[in-house]
Design an enzyme around this catalytic site. Structure first.
Site, PDB file in Angstrom:
ATOM      1  N   LYS A 113       0.829  -1.211   0.000  1.00  0.00           N
ATOM      2  CA  LYS A 113       0.000   0.000   0.000  1.00  0.00           C
ATOM      3  C   LYS A 113       0.862   1.259   0.000  1.00  0.00           C
ATOM      4  CE  LYS A 113      -4.328  -1.671   1.970  1.00  0.00           C
ATOM      5  NZ  LYS A 113      -5.335  -1.514   3.015  1.00  0.00           N
ATOM      6  N   LYS A 199      -4.634 -10.555  -5.376  1.00  0.00           N
ATOM      7  CA  LYS A 199      -5.925 -10.937  -4.804  1.00  0.00           C
ATOM      8  C   LYS A 199      -6.995  -9.930  -5.214  1.00  0.00           C
ATOM      9  CE  LYS A 199      -6.473  -8.416  -0.599  1.00  0.00           C
ATOM     10  NZ  LYS A 199      -7.672  -8.249   0.123  1.00  0.00           N
ATOM     11  N   LYS A 202     -11.021  -4.470  -2.770  1.00  0.00           N
ATOM     12  CA  LYS A 202     -11.867  -3.278  -2.905  1.00  0.00           C
ATOM     13  C   LYS A 202     -11.053  -2.100  -3.398  1.00  0.00           C
ATOM     14  CE  LYS A 202     -14.208  -4.034   1.364  1.00  0.00           C
ATOM     15  NZ  LYS A 202     -13.212  -3.716   2.367  1.00  0.00           N
TER      16      LYS A 202
END
Ligand code: ADP
Ligand code: TRP
Length: 218
Positions: A113, A199, A202
């Site tokens: 991230k 994966k 969202k």
């Protein structure tokens, strides 16, 4: 006799997808009758990346409605909003003071991230797993049902609990219950539809990468 306790949550960052359902919620629904379940909307985790306040509030309610629509029974399980309970942030602070920085720098999700955030990486993103440890250890949870991607965060939670017990516990009297991860083989890691090495998530900017639970049938 009281039932063993389960705790789990999902970030309020957008529409829920098939990975969230198969990796998490579906299992919660099955476990409800055998465990004392605490299930929450992780809005404090959601703000570790920028959020519009109005959308965040809407997503929090939408997530609660989705839990119920998927079969979580509020008469049987406790459903709550993380930010409504200041104890989560308070315990996270105490844990911050005993958690070595290098434990957090090793976290794969942080590294992934952080790259996406560029130069504007907030401290919250690094501290994310410490808040997660507080979420879990606050409730004396026995088991934590999650998808595969959260395994490393649960190991960190166990390490933090162990450290607190070593530092502050007495012989045979632990301070914190050390929880077990509960990761089902089936559905633990549903992959993205546009990149089979990642994966389903969202936070992927491409809507084509996932199947949302609220997508229309066609
Ligand atoms: P996302 O990464 O899509 O934002 P969250 O981080 O809020 O999802 O995850 C909520 C729950 O869903 C966690 O238990 C997580 O492990 C699980 N989960 C998320 N994505 C997947 C996936 N692709 N496959 C299986 N489980 C998943
Ligand atoms: N970090 C989890 C996720 O992204 C959400 C979460 C926050 C969680 N606190 C938790 C899951 C405590 C289980 C237990 O999926």
């Amino acid at each position: 006799m009281s039932q063993p306790r389960i705790l789990s949550g999902i970030q309020t960052t957008g529409n829920m997808h098939l990975g969230n359902y198969l990796g998490a919620i579906r299992n919660w629904v099955e476990l409800q009758s055998q465990y004392d379940c605490f299930l929450f909307m992780a809005d404090l985790h959601a703000i570790t990346v920028p959020q519009d306040p109005k959308t965040l509030a809407e997503n929090t309610l939408k997530l609660a409605a989705t839990y119920i629509a998927c079969g979580i029974d509020p008469e049987q399980s406790t459903i709550f909003v993380q930010s409504q309970l200041p104890e989560h942030s308070e315990l996270a602070w105490l844990f911050n003071c005993i958690t070595p920085l290098n434990w957090l720098e090793r976290m794969i999700q942080f590294k992934e991230k952080a790259v996406k955030q560029g130069e504007n990486v907030g401290v919250g993103l690094l501290d994310y797993p410490v808040l997660m440890a507080a979420d879990i250890l606050l409730y004396d949870a026995d088991k934590v049902p999650v998808g595969e991607d959260q395994k490393q965060h649960l190991e960190l939670t166990r390490d933090i609990a162990g450290r607190v017990n070593d530092k502050f516990g007495k012989k045979k009297r632990y301070v914190l219950k050390v929880p077990e991860p509960m990761i089902r083989k089936e559905g633990a890691r549903i992959m993205s539809l546009t990149d089979g090495t990642k994966k389903m998530s969202k936070s992927d900017p491409s809507e084509l990468s996932r199947i949302d639970i609220l997508d229309p049938p066609d």
